[in-house]
Scaffold this active site. Structure first.
Site, PDB file in Angstrom:
ATOM      1  N   GLY A   8      63.032 -36.453  25.928  1.00 24.97           N
ATOM      2  CA  GLY A   8      62.359 -35.482  26.788  1.00 24.97           C
ATOM      3  C   GLY A   8      61.256 -36.051  27.648  1.00 24.97           C
TER       4      GLY A   8
ATOM      5  N   SER B 292      56.810 -25.415  18.538  1.00 28.01           N
ATOM      6  CA  SER B 292      56.077 -24.351  19.220  1.00 28.01           C
ATOM      7  C   SER B 292      56.078 -23.125  18.318  1.00 28.01           C
ATOM      8  CB  SER B 292      56.749 -24.006  20.555  1.00 28.01           C
ATOM      9  OG  SER B 292      56.166 -22.850  21.127  1.00 28.01           O
TER      10      SER B 292
ATOM     11  N   TYR C  10      64.003 -19.928  22.409  1.00 25.56           N
ATOM     12  CA  TYR C  10      63.179 -21.128  22.299  1.00 25.56           C
ATOM     13  C   TYR C  10      62.449 -21.149  20.959  1.00 25.56           C
ATOM     14  CZ  TYR C  10      59.394 -24.431  23.360  1.00 25.56           C
ATOM     15  OH  TYR C  10      58.509 -25.478  23.325  1.00 25.56           O
TER      16      TYR C  10
END
Length: 266
Positions: free
Chosen positions: A22, A168, A177
């Site tokens: 990433g 997250s 997500y």
């Protein structure tokens, strides 16, 4: 009697090798981690996927991979930039193959900084989007960790291998997500136990709110108000923690979910 000259053995890297996923944008968290590890004496292989950035609101950054690689080289690191679609289940093995071939040795630290992140909630998430989030954030992370575990060869009795995954705590309005990152947490924490016999530690880092170009002005102001230190996190903040976890001094930290968010309110 004649003998055939044998080619010299491949040089053994003098610096350990980190593989960071990433690293597609120069202002991103992945790039910040790559810079910090390069400065700390690591050679760095990193992945990126231009089509993902291209379909996001910030758009692709032309020449980003080459520019980041040049920065790392100037810091003394040998580098390998690898474009890879992590929705492909065969990609992790190819990534490790290329990193090892180009940098001449095995990967010591695996840092999972990639993400599929498209906002949608319980009622408007499509099956296609849900599956893509889990393919990238969960399945690819498992396959990368598995590939790392199959290849890693440490010294018995030492904790030299490192896995660090970025997570997250998003949930509301960000269902696929947040859910797929929750699965990533469990996969990584399982690795702390299942790969311990190899001398590998595995931890999860939650960077909190880091503005890498995706925040609106209103969101940015609200997040600053909710952070005791009165500012947002930066890629450098996250990179310092990852650097410590990857260092010899960080070997006793294992199986943890660590927040590096300045005390930001949930």
């Amino acid at each position: 009697m004649t003998t055939t000259a044998q080619p010299p053995p491949a040089p053994v890297p003098s610096r350990p090798i980190a593989l960071i996923t990433g690293v597609g944008r120069s202002i991103g968290i992945g790039a910040g981690i790559a810079r910090r590890l390069a400065a700390s004496g690591w050679d760095v292989a990193f992945t990126y996927w231009t089509p993902y950035d291209r379909r996001m609101e910030w758009g692709a950054e032309p020449g980003a991979a080459a520019s980041i690689a040049q920065e790392l080289a100037e810091a003394g690191a040998r580098t390998a930039a690898i474009e890879a679609d992590l929705t492909d289940p065969d990609a992790p093995a190819r990534i490790f193959d290329e990193a090892e071939q180009r940098l001449g040795g095995p990967v010591t630290a695996l840092v999972l900084s990639h993400a599929e992140s498209v906002d949608s909630g319980l009622l408007d998430t499509t099956v296609e989007a849900f599956d893509r989030h889990f393919a990238v954030n969960s399945r690819a992370s498992w396959l990368l960790i598995r590939e790392y575990g199959l290849r890693f060869r440490g010294e018995p009795g030492t904790a030299t291998g490192r896995i660090v995954a970025l997570t997250s705590d998003h949930t509301v309005g960000n269902l696929p997500y947040g859910a797929s990152k929750g699965a990533l947490d469990r996969i990584t924490l399982a690795a702390a136990h299942e790969l311990a016999h190899l001398g590998v530690t595995a931890n999860v880092v939650n960077p909190g709110p880091v503005d890498t170009g995706w925040m609106s002005d209103d969101l940015r102001e609200a997040l600053v108000r909710g952070t005791p230190l009165g500012r947002l996190g930066t890629p450098r903040d996250t990179a310092h923690l990852v650097d410590f976890l990857c260092s010899p001094e960080g070997q006793w930290i294992n199986g943890q979910l660590l927040k590096s968010n300045g005390g930001a309110a949930a």
